[in-house]
Design a protein around this motif. Sequence first.
Motif, PDB file in Angstrom:
ATOM      1  N   HIS A 240       7.372   1.019  -6.532  1.00  0.00           N
ATOM      2  CA  HIS A 240       6.820   2.154  -7.260  1.00  0.00           C
ATOM      3  C   HIS A 240       6.093   3.046  -6.260  1.00  0.00           C
ATOM      4  O   HIS A 240       4.938   2.780  -5.893  1.00  0.00           O
ATOM      5  CB  HIS A 240       5.877   1.673  -8.362  1.00  0.00           C
ATOM      6  CG  HIS A 240       6.512   0.677  -9.293  1.00  0.00           C
ATOM      7  ND1 HIS A 240       7.344   1.036 -10.324  1.00  0.00           N
ATOM      8  CD2 HIS A 240       6.447  -0.687  -9.319  1.00  0.00           C
ATOM      9  CE1 HIS A 240       7.761  -0.044 -10.961  1.00  0.00           C
ATOM     10  NE2 HIS A 240       7.229  -1.109 -10.369  1.00  0.00           N
ATOM     11  N   GLU A 241       6.793   4.085  -5.811  1.00  0.00           N
ATOM     12  CA  GLU A 241       6.255   4.935  -4.749  1.00  0.00           C
ATOM     13  C   GLU A 241       4.973   5.650  -5.169  1.00  0.00           C
ATOM     14  O   GLU A 241       4.061   5.817  -4.366  1.00  0.00           O
ATOM     15  CB  GLU A 241       7.314   5.967  -4.332  1.00  0.00           C
ATOM     16  CG  GLU A 241       6.883   6.829  -3.160  1.00  0.00           C
ATOM     17  CD  GLU A 241       7.978   7.781  -2.717  1.00  0.00           C
ATOM     18  OE1 GLU A 241       7.687   8.627  -1.848  1.00  0.00           O
ATOM     19  OE2 GLU A 241       9.111   7.675  -3.233  1.00  0.00           O
ATOM     20  N   GLU A 242       4.893   6.066  -6.439  1.00  0.00           N
ATOM     21  CA  GLU A 242       3.735   6.831  -6.897  1.00  0.00           C
ATOM     22  C   GLU A 242       2.430   6.034  -6.782  1.00  0.00           C
ATOM     23  O   GLU A 242       1.386   6.564  -6.394  1.00  0.00           O
ATOM     24  CB  GLU A 242       3.924   7.272  -8.355  1.00  0.00           C
ATOM     25  CG  GLU A 242       5.112   8.196  -8.592  1.00  0.00           C
ATOM     26  CD  GLU A 242       6.429   7.430  -8.624  1.00  0.00           C
ATOM     27  OE1 GLU A 242       6.397   6.174  -8.680  1.00  0.00           O
ATOM     28  OE2 GLU A 242       7.490   8.078  -8.561  1.00  0.00           O
ATOM     29  N   THR A 243       2.503   4.749  -7.102  1.00  0.00           N
ATOM     30  CA  THR A 243       1.293   3.915  -7.085  1.00  0.00           C
ATOM     31  C   THR A 243       1.204   3.015  -5.864  1.00  0.00           C
ATOM     32  O   THR A 243       0.157   2.423  -5.595  1.00  0.00           O
ATOM     33  CB  THR A 243       1.266   3.034  -8.345  1.00  0.00           C
ATOM     34  OG1 THR A 243       2.406   2.168  -8.338  1.00  0.00           O
ATOM     35  CG2 THR A 243       1.289   3.889  -9.606  1.00  0.00           C
ATOM     36  N   GLY A 244       2.313   2.886  -5.125  1.00  0.00           N
ATOM     37  CA  GLY A 244       2.338   1.977  -3.988  1.00  0.00           C
ATOM     38  C   GLY A 244       2.461   0.527  -4.409  1.00  0.00           C
ATOM     39  O   GLY A 244       2.260  -0.381  -3.610  1.00  0.00           O
ATOM     40  N   LYS A 245       2.817   0.298  -5.682  1.00  0.00           N
ATOM     41  CA  LYS A 245       2.892  -1.066  -6.211  1.00  0.00           C
ATOM     42  C   LYS A 245       4.263  -1.663  -5.973  1.00  0.00           C
ATOM     43  O   LYS A 245       5.272  -0.961  -5.947  1.00  0.00           O
ATOM     44  CB  LYS A 245       2.574  -1.039  -7.709  1.00  0.00           C
ATOM     45  CG  LYS A 245       2.484  -2.405  -8.346  1.00  0.00           C
ATOM     46  CD  LYS A 245       2.152  -2.290  -9.829  1.00  0.00           C
ATOM     47  CE  LYS A 245       2.077  -3.656 -10.498  1.00  0.00           C
ATOM     48  NZ  LYS A 245       1.802  -3.555 -11.952  1.00  0.00           N
TER      49      LYS A 245
ATOM     50  N   SER B  74       0.825  -1.205   0.000  1.00  0.00           N
ATOM     51  CA  SER B  74       0.000   0.000   0.000  1.00  0.00           C
ATOM     52  C   SER B  74       0.857   1.252   0.000  1.00  0.00           C
ATOM     53  O   SER B  74       2.013   1.256   0.442  1.00  0.00           O
ATOM     54  CB  SER B  74      -0.909  -0.002   1.225  1.00  0.00           C
ATOM     55  OG  SER B  74      -0.138   0.123   2.396  1.00  0.00           O
ATOM     56  N   LYS B  75       0.244   2.307  -0.483  1.00  0.00           N
ATOM     57  CA  LYS B  75       0.935   3.594  -0.540  1.00  0.00           C
ATOM     58  C   LYS B  75       1.192   4.140   0.855  1.00  0.00           C
ATOM     59  O   LYS B  75       2.085   4.978   1.061  1.00  0.00           O
ATOM     60  CB  LYS B  75       0.098   4.577  -1.354  1.00  0.00           C
ATOM     61  CG  LYS B  75       0.873   5.795  -1.839  1.00  0.00           C
ATOM     62  CD  LYS B  75       0.065   6.586  -2.841  1.00  0.00           C
ATOM     63  CE  LYS B  75       0.909   7.716  -3.432  1.00  0.00           C
ATOM     64  NZ  LYS B  75       1.412   8.641  -2.433  1.00  0.00           N
TER      65      LYS B  75
ATOM     66  N   GLN C 236       6.745  -5.127  -7.178  1.00  0.00           N
ATOM     67  CA  GLN C 236       6.919  -6.262  -8.079  1.00  0.00           C
ATOM     68  C   GLN C 236       8.183  -7.021  -7.705  1.00  0.00           C
ATOM     69  O   GLN C 236       9.187  -6.417  -7.303  1.00  0.00           O
ATOM     70  CB  GLN C 236       7.036  -5.790  -9.534  1.00  0.00           C
ATOM     71  CG  GLN C 236       5.754  -5.195 -10.110  1.00  0.00           C
ATOM     72  CD  GLN C 236       5.976  -4.651 -11.503  1.00  0.00           C
ATOM     73  OE1 GLN C 236       6.677  -3.650 -11.681  1.00  0.00           O
ATOM     74  NE2 GLN C 236       5.380  -5.309 -12.498  1.00  0.00           N
TER      75      GLN C 236
END
Length: 376
Positions: free
Chosen positions: A50-55, A2-3, A57
């Motif tokens: 991916h900090e912007e989306t909280g994703k 989560s973000k 991988q």
Amino acid sequence: MSKELFDALNYLSKEKGIDKDLLMEALEAALISAYKKNFKSASNVRVALHEETGKMQVFSRKEIVDEVFDPQEEISIDQAKELDPAYDIGDVVEVEVTPRDFGRIAAQAAKQVVTQRVREAERSVIFSEYQEREDDIMNGIIQRVDPRFVYIDLGKVEAKLAESERMQTETYRVHDRIKVYVTKVESTNKGPQVYVSRTHPGLLKRLFETEVPEIYDGTVEIKSVAREAGDRSKISVFAADAEIDPVGSCVGQRGQRVQTVVDELRGEKIDIVEYSDDPVIYVSNALSPSKVTKVIVEEENKATTVIVPDNQLSLAIGKRGQNARLAAKLTGWKIDIKSESDAKALGIVSDEDLKMPEEKNDAQNLLFEDMDDLFN
């Protein structure tokens, strides 16, 4: 992932002053560790955040081979070309292997590791902060006292004042405020360890820098310090500008500046003398408040023989030799003190030598007398 986790990292970075990149590296390491532990992965794993989306991988890095023997480490050329026809044998391909429930598992596993890394980074920041304060004075509050150490709260760390670094004339009580000189800062598994002193000559020097603006701005320079903590000290001072009185600057109006330092050191007597490149003048000054008749210099041995009036001998030597001992430490010259009568009897000087006019700074002698009155 989560973000909110990234928001928490941003908060930690700002609140604790920890480099955000360091926190991100700690998080990546924690996630890789969690993946390997829970999914029995090979060592060649990379995590992308991916900090912007909280994703989040997870990618497994595999070498392209003609025949696969280890599926965790290798991928066939046919499978690789399905991903990208440009791949060839020997290339490394990244295959996403992010599990569905990895966010939950990773969050649990990462919490402890990230907390540890944050703690280590925080210790590093504190260590750097206090390491910069080595050879400086700090204010603290006494927290506890035992036979080995006095423990002093300096804000973010607790400093240790060893028994050997304490002034024998002082009593250390819990909750008392105290100024200490930072001698050493060490990095330990439990965090920074700061060692402080109340007897170090540097404490006296820093106190004068604090109280005397001319020393702080460099107009007056402290050349040397000799100290027997809690009892008596001597400092030599110098001013390049002949119009500035370095001794008077340190003493202050009505002795206020030197008295402030004396009060901080619980009544330790302080002699302030003017530095000179001429050992005759320097040694004479250093032996204040006694008066000196003559100084004989042996350059090759860096030694001096000092002749004083008979009634000044005990004053020049001092109680238990303290005045002479401090003067020698201050100047760096060996000092052998003789009375005029002994010097004549030993043939060191003649009556004619002792009739030579004295080159004395009457104003400075008066100043020494005034200073001595402050202490007595």
